[in-house]
Design an enzyme around this catalytic site. Structure first.
Site, PDB file in Angstrom:
ATOM      1  N   HIS A   1       0.909  -1.214   0.106  1.00  0.00           N
ATOM      2  CA  HIS A   1       0.093   0.063   0.111  1.00  0.00           C
ATOM      3  C   HIS A   1       0.865   1.351   0.060  1.00  0.00           C
ATOM      4  O   HIS A   1       1.732   1.432   0.577  1.00  0.00           O
ATOM      5  CB  HIS A   1      -0.834   0.174   1.262  1.00  0.00           C
ATOM      6  CG  HIS A   1      -1.860  -1.179   1.386  1.00  0.00           C
ATOM      7  ND1 HIS A   1      -1.923  -1.821   2.725  1.00  0.00           N
ATOM      8  CD2 HIS A   1      -2.233  -2.216   0.866  1.00  0.00           C
ATOM      9  CE1 HIS A   1      -2.787  -2.673   2.532  1.00  0.00           C
ATOM     10  NE2 HIS A   1      -2.665  -2.951   1.538  1.00  0.00           N
TER      11      HIS A   1
ATOM     12  N   TYR B   1       4.025   2.196  13.792  1.00  0.00           N
ATOM     13  CA  TYR B   1       4.650   3.211  12.624  1.00  0.00           C
ATOM     14  C   TYR B   1       3.772   4.467  13.020  1.00  0.00           C
ATOM     15  O   TYR B   1       2.648   4.836  13.625  1.00  0.00           O
ATOM     16  CB  TYR B   1       4.123   2.682  11.332  1.00  0.00           C
ATOM     17  CG  TYR B   1       2.678   2.598  10.937  1.00  0.00           C
ATOM     18  CD1 TYR B   1       1.496   3.164  10.420  1.00  0.00           C
ATOM     19  CD2 TYR B   1       2.170   0.927  11.328  1.00  0.00           C
ATOM     20  CE1 TYR B   1       0.541   2.953  10.240  1.00  0.00           C
ATOM     21  CE2 TYR B   1       0.764   0.567  11.179  1.00  0.00           C
ATOM     22  CZ  TYR B   1      -0.029   1.559  10.579  1.00  0.00           C
ATOM     23  OH  TYR B   1      -1.195   1.068  10.266  1.00  0.00           O
TER      24      TYR B   1
END
EC number: 1.1.1.133
Length: 468
Positions: free
Chosen positions: A66, A129
């Site tokens: 992605h 993240y």
């Protein structure tokens, strides 16, 4: 234990980061994100606003590929993953692949437009993240996907995909050749119709240049409507610059609307998206008492125009991600002092020019190159003076130079004091000394050309237009 280090890869902007892990009999500790240390080593100051954690129970959990509309700083809190990244941006690096194992001691910075995927190598892996924009359903529409199974990518998955744990969505994503290209980010430049704006439009790479008709800083709706989704920086070259007219009732309102209220609006939009802004300032923020001005001199404007520029500067400086580029006596394409003097010389007119205001010319080619340099090299945020180099001289000195370059006698320019020149005129007060110290911009690796060289070239280039 390794030292903190940042490594480049074959994908531009994709950076692998070695993280020191401190362990003892109790376990281990690491600084997963340390802005000051990491940016000093070359990691972009990307201003994360959201942290996400993906917990994965088993070996072989596979997610991606992605590309999302934000930058990411990826690491693991526990476990290990095999990471794979594919450049999905427009350009020569499109389709490049980088792979690496991510452990507690290895992280990766993923720039927007680069597809991100991983596969877990240990059970109970916590994948973490940081991102510099907030997730929203609208943001999901900007994702670009590539199939994990695309053999053209050459990714050697540790756990074959036939045995991996995948979502149904990840199984159905398109091949690289069929995927949507992620457009390159652009620099948004406001004020394309002015002298500096014209130079910036031809100097800045990947620039989206907007005229006043396309973005009017005095119109809140115009600023609010700006699409900043693909913008990597904003350059504000728009301003109300009619120094004398600003002293009138109408001019005062217009100057404040453009130079203060409008600047506040564009800074608010930049802050909302975490986008760096470059704002062009003026020597008129000073009273001109000092013979040369450095970046730290306190404001002391004499007139309305200077007051509005000082107020605008203060607003921009309140946003940490800013470059204020302070300049003087701008010369470019269009109406300016040098072009006017050349026209008068060619018509046989002998003007009277003030000789008690001192400064340096700034040619828009050098000003635009300096701004491009700041955006390309990203030195410390703050204010940078930027003019051409050479001794400070009066307007009368410069006019005499222009006359001489046009074949006229220097003595055809008559010097006069500002007080005498302004008798009977509605003139705003002007600083006596406008020269700016250039040490700070030079220390970044950019040295502007000399005023003398630029003036000679510019005046020679005026020949055809002036004769017409």
């Amino acid at each position: 234990m390794t030292d903190l280090a940042v490594h480049t890869t074959d994908i531009p902007g994709l950076l692998l980061v070695d993280l020191p892990v401190h362990g003892d009999n109790r376990g281990w500790f690491k600084e997963n994100w340390q802005r000051a240390k990491m940016t000093a080593l070359g990691l972009p100051d990307f201003w994360p606003v959201q942290q996400n954690v993906s917990f994965n129970d088993e070996v072989g959990v596979t997610r991606g590929i992605h590309a999302e509309p934000w930058d990411k700083f990826v690491s693991v809190a526990t476990g290990r993953v095999f990471g794979a990244w594919v450049d999905l941006r427009e350009g020569e690096s499109h389709g490049r692949v980088v792979t690496s194992e991510i452990t507690p001691g290895r992280a990766v910075f993923v720039p927007r437009g680069v597809g991100n995927a991983y596969q877990t190598l240990e059970p109970a892996t916590a994948y973490s993240y940081l991102v510099n924009d907030h997730w929203s359903p609208a943001a999901r529409d900007q994702y670009t996907f590539v199939g994990l199974h695309d053999e053209s990518l050459g990714i050697d998955w540790p756990v074959p995909l036939a045995d991996a744990i995948l979502s149904e969505a990840d199984k159905s994503h398109p091949l690289l050749i069929e995927s949507r290209l992620v457009p390159q980010p652009v620099t948004l430049m406001i004020g394309a119709g002015g002298q500096l704006g014209q130079a910036l439009a031809t100097t800045l790479p990947d620039v989206r240049a907007l005229t006043r008709a396309e973005c009017d800083l005095t119109d809140p709706a115009s600023v609010a409507a700006l699409d900043l989704s693909q913008v990597q920086a904003i350059v504000n070259a728009a301003a109300y610059t009619a120094v004398d007219a600003a002293e009138s009732a109408e001019g005062r309102r217009e100057a404040w609307a453009a130079n203060v209220t409008g600047v506040a609006a564009i800074v608010a939009r930049a802050r909302e998206h975490g986008i760096p802004i470059v704002h062009v300032s003026s020597d008129y923020v000073f009273d001109g008492v000092a013979t040369e001005h450095d970046e730290d001199e306190p404001f002391s404007p004499l007139g309305v125009y200077g007051q509005t520029k000082a107020a605008g500067d203060a607003i921009v400086a309140s946003y940490e991600r800013h470059y204020i580029v302070r300049t003087t006596w701008v010369v470019g394409e269009g109406k300016n002092f040098v072009a006017t003097m050349a026209m008068l010389a060619d018509k046989g007119i002998s003007p009277t020019v003030v000789d008690d205001q001192f400064g340096r010319l700034t040619f828009t080619a050098d000003l635009a190159e300096g701004i491009a340099h700041l955006l390309a090299t990203r030195p410390a945020y703050g204010t940078y003076n930027l003019t051409n180099t050479g001794p400070a001289r009066s307007w009368a000195d410069i006019a005499a130079d222009v006359f001489e370059l046009r074949g006229r006698d220097r003595a055809d320019v008559s010097p006069v004091s500002t007080a005498v020149y302004g008798e009977g005129k509605n003139m705003a007060p002007r600083p006596t000394h406008s020269a700016l110290q250039l040490n700070k911009i030079v220390a970044t690796g950019f040295t502007p050309a000399s005023e003398e060289d630029r003036l000679r070239t510019y005046v020679a280039g005026l020949a055809a237009r002036t004769v017409e």
